[in-house]
Design a protein around this motif. Structure first.
Motif, PDB file in Angstrom:
ATOM      1  N   PRO A  52      11.538   3.187  14.837  1.00 47.83           N
ATOM      2  CA  PRO A  52      10.274   2.618  14.375  1.00 47.83           C
ATOM      3  C   PRO A  52      10.412   1.923  13.015  1.00 47.83           C
ATOM      4  O   PRO A  52      11.174   2.348  12.162  1.00 47.83           O
ATOM      5  CB  PRO A  52       9.349   3.837  14.258  1.00 47.83           C
ATOM      6  N   VAL A  53       9.649   0.860  12.855  1.00 44.62           N
ATOM      7  CA  VAL A  53       9.645   0.055  11.636  1.00 44.62           C
ATOM      8  C   VAL A  53       8.241   0.124  11.038  1.00 44.62           C
ATOM      9  O   VAL A  53       7.254  -0.010  11.761  1.00 44.62           O
ATOM     10  CB  VAL A  53       9.989  -1.416  11.982  1.00 44.62           C
ATOM     11  N   PRO A  54       8.127   0.343   9.706  1.00 42.36           N
ATOM     12  CA  PRO A  54       6.783   0.346   9.106  1.00 42.36           C
ATOM     13  C   PRO A  54       6.169  -1.058   9.160  1.00 42.36           C
ATOM     14  O   PRO A  54       6.819  -2.042   8.814  1.00 42.36           O
ATOM     15  CB  PRO A  54       7.023   0.784   7.665  1.00 42.36           C
ATOM     16  N   VAL A  55       4.919  -1.123   9.618  1.00 44.50           N
ATOM     17  CA  VAL A  55       4.224  -2.398   9.763  1.00 44.50           C
ATOM     18  C   VAL A  55       2.908  -2.333   8.999  1.00 44.50           C
ATOM     19  O   VAL A  55       2.144  -1.374   9.141  1.00 44.50           O
ATOM     20  CB  VAL A  55       3.954  -2.711  11.254  1.00 44.50           C
ATOM     21  N   ASP A  56       2.649  -3.345   8.192  1.00 46.57           N
ATOM     22  CA  ASP A  56       1.409  -3.432   7.433  1.00 46.57           C
ATOM     23  C   ASP A  56       0.343  -4.098   8.301  1.00 46.57           C
ATOM     24  O   ASP A  56       0.510  -5.231   8.738  1.00 46.57           O
ATOM     25  CB  ASP A  56       1.657  -4.264   6.162  1.00 46.57           C
ATOM     26  N   LEU A  57      -0.739  -3.379   8.566  1.00 44.88           N
ATOM     27  CA  LEU A  57      -1.812  -3.910   9.411  1.00 44.88           C
ATOM     28  C   LEU A  57      -3.015  -4.375   8.597  1.00 44.88           C
ATOM     29  O   LEU A  57      -4.119  -4.501   9.121  1.00 44.88           O
ATOM     30  CB  LEU A  57      -2.255  -2.851  10.429  1.00 44.88           C
ATOM     31  N   GLY A  58      -2.816  -4.613   7.324  1.00 40.96           N
ATOM     32  CA  GLY A  58      -3.920  -5.056   6.470  1.00 40.96           C
ATOM     33  C   GLY A  58      -4.548  -3.879   5.744  1.00 40.96           C
ATOM     34  O   GLY A  58      -3.887  -2.881   5.476  1.00 40.96           O
ATOM     35  N   ASN A  59      -5.837  -3.996   5.455  1.00 43.80           N
ATOM     36  CA  ASN A  59      -6.550  -2.949   4.715  1.00 43.80           C
ATOM     37  C   ASN A  59      -7.727  -2.425   5.529  1.00 43.80           C
ATOM     38  O   ASN A  59      -8.319  -3.155   6.317  1.00 43.80           O
ATOM     39  CB  ASN A  59      -7.065  -3.504   3.384  1.00 43.80           C
ATOM     40  N   ASP A  60      -8.079  -1.161   5.276  1.00 43.33           N
ATOM     41  CA  ASP A  60      -9.276  -0.614   5.918  1.00 43.33           C
ATOM     42  C   ASP A  60     -10.507  -1.073   5.140  1.00 43.33           C
ATOM     43  O   ASP A  60     -10.404  -1.832   4.173  1.00 43.33           O
ATOM     44  CB  ASP A  60      -9.192   0.915   6.034  1.00 43.33           C
ATOM     45  N   GLU A  61     -11.688  -0.578   5.549  1.00 42.90           N
ATOM     46  CA  GLU A  61     -12.929  -1.038   4.905  1.00 42.90           C
ATOM     47  C   GLU A  61     -13.023  -0.657   3.430  1.00 42.90           C
ATOM     48  O   GLU A  61     -13.765  -1.269   2.664  1.00 42.90           O
ATOM     49  CB  GLU A  61     -14.165  -0.550   5.679  1.00 42.90           C
ATOM     50  N   LYS A  62     -12.255   0.343   2.993  1.00 42.47           N
ATOM     51  CA  LYS A  62     -12.251   0.753   1.581  1.00 42.47           C
ATOM     52  C   LYS A  62     -11.201   0.004   0.772  1.00 42.47           C
ATOM     53  O   LYS A  62     -11.073   0.231  -0.431  1.00 42.47           O
ATOM     54  CB  LYS A  62     -12.004   2.252   1.474  1.00 42.47           C
ATOM     55  N   GLY A  63     -10.416  -0.862   1.449  1.00 41.60           N
ATOM     56  CA  GLY A  63      -9.378  -1.611   0.749  1.00 41.60           C
ATOM     57  C   GLY A  63      -8.024  -0.925   0.697  1.00 41.60           C
ATOM     58  O   GLY A  63      -7.102  -1.398   0.047  1.00 41.60           O
ATOM     59  N   ASN A  64      -7.903   0.218   1.359  1.00 45.50           N
ATOM     60  CA  ASN A  64      -6.630   0.933   1.392  1.00 45.50           C
ATOM     61  C   ASN A  64      -5.712   0.306   2.442  1.00 45.50           C
ATOM     62  O   ASN A  64      -6.161  -0.023   3.539  1.00 45.50           O
ATOM     63  CB  ASN A  64      -6.851   2.411   1.737  1.00 45.50           C
ATOM     64  N   PRO A  65      -4.428   0.157   2.104  1.00 47.30           N
ATOM     65  CA  PRO A  65      -3.508  -0.443   3.082  1.00 47.30           C
ATOM     66  C   PRO A  65      -3.326   0.453   4.311  1.00 47.30           C
ATOM     67  O   PRO A  65      -3.273   1.672   4.195  1.00 47.30           O
ATOM     68  CB  PRO A  65      -2.201  -0.591   2.310  1.00 47.30           C
ATOM     69  N   ILE A  66      -3.252  -0.206   5.472  1.00 40.20           N
ATOM     70  CA  ILE A  66      -3.003   0.506   6.736  1.00 40.20           C
ATOM     71  C   ILE A  66      -1.559   0.229   7.122  1.00 40.20           C
ATOM     72  O   ILE A  66      -1.192  -0.916   7.372  1.00 40.20           O
ATOM     73  CB  ILE A  66      -3.947   0.012   7.848  1.00 40.20           C
TER      74      ILE A  66
END
Length: 132
Positions: A52-66
């Motif tokens: 598995p590779v870490p993938v950035d899916l953007g931010n949640d509604e609070k601005g925390n990275p997913i």
């Protein structure tokens, strides 16, 4: 003709020269260039690419990275340049094309995808050469 060229031709003695050229470049890619030892994955490289590779899916509604770990199924052939680095489009195992993401070459390299990127680079170069 260089001696190394005969290795491939000897495997296609039942074809005419015209048939051989059409077979070799049938889908716009040089099939024999992709079969080179330098382009073939070792068993160790294949296993490394299944991790598995870490993938950035953007931010949640609070601005925390997913961030999620996903397994890359393949590089789709898409490539773009962002600043000074290429990013390659990848498809993930068990996901449809809507989940594809562009991942920087440096991160793919860390996870063993160097030969995959080289194949995409050669295909892009071949397409660019065919346009001129």
């Amino acid at each position: 003709v260089a001696q190394h060229a005969f290795h491939h031709i000897e495997q296609h003695l039942d074809m005419t020269p015209n048939e051989y050229i059409r077979w070799r470049y049938q889908h716009g890619d040089d099939k024999e260039a992709l079969q080179k030892d330098t382009m073939t994955l070792t068993a160790e490289e294949k296993e490394r690419c299944k991790l598995p590779v870490p993938v950035d899916l953007g931010n949640d509604e609070k601005g925390n990275p997913i961030k999620v770990k996903m397994v890359i199924e393949k590089l789709t052939g898409g490539r773009k340049q962002v600043k000074k680095e290429y990013e390659y489009e990848v498809q993930f195992v068990g996901r449809d094309y809507n989940s594809n993401r562009y991942i920087p070459a440096s991160r793919l390299s860390k996870h063993g995808f160097d030969k995959h990127m080289k194949i995409v680079d050669e295909k892009v170069a071949a397409r660019a050469g065919a346009m001129h």
